[in-house]
Design a protein around this motif. Structure first.
Motif, PDB file in Angstrom:
ATOM      1  N   LEU A 172      69.611  63.168 -63.988  1.00 34.18           N
ATOM      2  CA  LEU A 172      70.124  63.054 -62.615  1.00 34.18           C
ATOM      3  C   LEU A 172      69.873  64.336 -61.835  1.00 34.18           C
ATOM      4  O   LEU A 172      69.352  64.308 -60.714  1.00 34.18           O
ATOM      5  CB  LEU A 172      71.625  62.734 -62.629  1.00 34.18           C
ATOM      6  CG  LEU A 172      72.346  62.811 -61.291  1.00 34.18           C
ATOM      7  CD1 LEU A 172      71.938  61.644 -60.402  1.00 34.18           C
ATOM      8  CD2 LEU A 172      73.840  62.841 -61.490  1.00 34.18           C
ATOM      9  N   HIS A 173      70.213  65.474 -62.415  1.00 34.34           N
ATOM     10  CA  HIS A 173      70.055  66.732 -61.693  1.00 34.34           C
ATOM     11  C   HIS A 173      68.591  67.132 -61.553  1.00 34.34           C
ATOM     12  O   HIS A 173      68.223  67.784 -60.568  1.00 34.34           O
ATOM     13  CB  HIS A 173      70.882  67.831 -62.356  1.00 34.34           C
ATOM     14  CG  HIS A 173      72.365  67.593 -62.214  1.00 34.34           C
ATOM     15  ND1 HIS A 173      72.938  67.144 -61.059  1.00 34.34           N
ATOM     16  CD2 HIS A 173      73.383  67.720 -63.092  1.00 34.34           C
ATOM     17  CE1 HIS A 173      74.243  67.018 -61.220  1.00 34.34           C
ATOM     18  NE2 HIS A 173      74.538  67.353 -62.448  1.00 34.34           N
ATOM     19  N   PHE A 174      67.751  66.748 -62.487  1.00 34.24           N
ATOM     20  CA  PHE A 174      66.316  66.992 -62.352  1.00 34.24           C
ATOM     21  C   PHE A 174      65.777  66.277 -61.110  1.00 34.24           C
ATOM     22  O   PHE A 174      65.062  66.866 -60.300  1.00 34.24           O
ATOM     23  CB  PHE A 174      65.585  66.524 -63.614  1.00 34.24           C
ATOM     24  CG  PHE A 174      64.093  66.601 -63.503  1.00 34.24           C
ATOM     25  CD1 PHE A 174      63.442  67.820 -63.589  1.00 34.24           C
ATOM     26  CD2 PHE A 174      63.335  65.454 -63.308  1.00 34.24           C
ATOM     27  CE1 PHE A 174      62.058  67.895 -63.481  1.00 34.24           C
ATOM     28  CE2 PHE A 174      61.959  65.518 -63.202  1.00 34.24           C
ATOM     29  CZ  PHE A 174      61.312  66.735 -63.289  1.00 34.24           C
ATOM     30  N   PHE A 175      66.157  65.005 -60.939  1.00 34.28           N
ATOM     31  CA  PHE A 175      65.688  64.266 -59.764  1.00 34.28           C
ATOM     32  C   PHE A 175      66.289  64.820 -58.473  1.00 34.28           C
ATOM     33  O   PHE A 175      65.611  64.873 -57.445  1.00 34.28           O
ATOM     34  CB  PHE A 175      66.001  62.775 -59.897  1.00 34.28           C
ATOM     35  CG  PHE A 175      65.041  62.052 -60.784  1.00 34.28           C
ATOM     36  CD1 PHE A 175      63.717  61.873 -60.401  1.00 34.28           C
ATOM     37  CD2 PHE A 175      65.441  61.555 -62.013  1.00 34.28           C
ATOM     38  CE1 PHE A 175      62.823  61.196 -61.210  1.00 34.28           C
ATOM     39  CE2 PHE A 175      64.549  60.899 -62.822  1.00 34.28           C
ATOM     40  CZ  PHE A 175      63.236  60.715 -62.428  1.00 34.28           C
ATOM     41  N   CYS A 176      67.551  65.218 -58.518  1.00 38.74           N
ATOM     42  CA  CYS A 176      68.183  65.753 -57.301  1.00 38.74           C
ATOM     43  C   CYS A 176      67.549  67.080 -56.880  1.00 38.74           C
ATOM     44  O   CYS A 176      67.334  67.315 -55.680  1.00 38.74           O
ATOM     45  CB  CYS A 176      69.686  65.924 -57.528  1.00 38.74           C
ATOM     46  SG  CYS A 176      70.555  64.357 -57.624  1.00 38.74           S
ATOM     47  N   VAL A 177      67.245  67.950 -57.837  1.00 32.31           N
ATOM     48  CA  VAL A 177      66.611  69.220 -57.504  1.00 32.31           C
ATOM     49  C   VAL A 177      65.211  68.979 -56.958  1.00 32.31           C
ATOM     50  O   VAL A 177      64.782  69.622 -55.991  1.00 32.31           O
ATOM     51  CB  VAL A 177      66.588  70.156 -58.742  1.00 32.31           C
ATOM     52  CG1 VAL A 177      65.671  71.339 -58.528  1.00 32.31           C
ATOM     53  CG2 VAL A 177      68.008  70.632 -59.045  1.00 32.31           C
ATOM     54  N   ASN A 178      64.474  68.040 -57.533  1.00 35.00           N
ATOM     55  CA  ASN A 178      63.133  67.736 -57.028  1.00 35.00           C
ATOM     56  C   ASN A 178      63.179  67.063 -55.659  1.00 35.00           C
ATOM     57  O   ASN A 178      62.225  67.198 -54.883  1.00 35.00           O
ATOM     58  CB  ASN A 178      62.370  66.855 -58.006  1.00 35.00           C
ATOM     59  CG  ASN A 178      61.861  67.640 -59.179  1.00 35.00           C
ATOM     60  OD1 ASN A 178      61.510  68.805 -59.044  1.00 35.00           O
ATOM     61  ND2 ASN A 178      61.821  67.012 -60.329  1.00 35.00           N
TER      62      ASN A 178
ATOM     63  N   GLY B  84      72.539  66.489 -52.634  1.00 37.98           N
ATOM     64  CA  GLY B  84      73.856  66.946 -53.085  1.00 37.98           C
ATOM     65  C   GLY B  84      74.852  65.819 -53.194  1.00 37.98           C
ATOM     66  O   GLY B  84      75.611  65.723 -54.163  1.00 37.98           O
ATOM     67  N   PHE B  85      74.850  64.936 -52.206  1.00 44.43           N
ATOM     68  CA  PHE B  85      75.811  63.837 -52.212  1.00 44.43           C
ATOM     69  C   PHE B  85      75.478  62.848 -53.324  1.00 44.43           C
ATOM     70  O   PHE B  85      76.374  62.366 -54.023  1.00 44.43           O
ATOM     71  CB  PHE B  85      75.818  63.147 -50.850  1.00 44.43           C
ATOM     72  CG  PHE B  85      76.961  62.193 -50.677  1.00 44.43           C
ATOM     73  CD1 PHE B  85      78.244  62.659 -50.495  1.00 44.43           C
ATOM     74  CD2 PHE B  85      76.748  60.824 -50.706  1.00 44.43           C
ATOM     75  CE1 PHE B  85      79.309  61.787 -50.333  1.00 44.43           C
ATOM     76  CE2 PHE B  85      77.795  59.947 -50.541  1.00 44.43           C
ATOM     77  CZ  PHE B  85      79.078  60.426 -50.361  1.00 44.43           C
TER      78      PHE B  85
END
Length: 153
Positions: free
Chosen positions: A144-150, A99-100
């Motif tokens: 960015l959000h793909f990597f963060c969710v994974n 999240g951060f």
């Protein structure tokens, strides 16, 4: 025993020019007291801040202001996440990091979008249209959000 001398008690010798004669010096202007000096400094800093704000409100396009508001929102969200992690704890540490890092990464991408779409920077980004900059922004945000969710698991 001779009295001690302070640096302020010593009068400097007049400067010597190339011909070997000394040139007269003019006395230094009087120094304001510390209270009036700090009062003037605060007043001028306030005037500078107000002038900067007025210039920002008058000269900044609405699109750039919208980007700035979103960047301020991202800063607030990042600070809240960090404070929550410090106060409550960071048991699922992957979730906090994800999240951060999403917040910080989105801030960086948004700052890049702001730089590329600013009219004052047009000379540096001649080949990049605002539409292309926004498309790059959306593509970078998706990655960015793909990597963060994974990363959360």
């Amino acid at each position: 025993m001779a009295a001690k001398r302070n640096a302020r008690d010593v009068t400097p010798s007049p400067p010597i020019n190339k011909s070997g004669t000394s040139t007269p010096t003019t006395p230094a202007p009087a120094v304001k007291s510390a209270t009036s000096k700090s009062k003037d400094a605060n007043l001028s800093a306030q005037e500078v801040a107000v002038a900067m704000w007025d210039n920002y409100v008058k000269a900044t396009p609405q699109r750039t202001k919208l980007i700035d508001v979103f960047m301020a929102f991202l800063v607030v969200v990042g600070v809240l996440q960090f404070v929550y992690c410090v106060i409550v704890g960071n048991y699922p540490f992957n979730a906090f990091l994800s999240g951060f890092s999403a917040t910080v990464g989105q801030f960086v991408l948004t700052a890049s979008l702001r730089i590329q779409t600013n009219a004052e920077n047009k000379a540096e980004f001649e080949s990049i249209s605002p539409e292309r900059a926004f498309a790059d922004y959306v593509f970078g945000s998706l990655i960015l959000h793909f990597f963060c969710v994974n990363f959360i698991n």
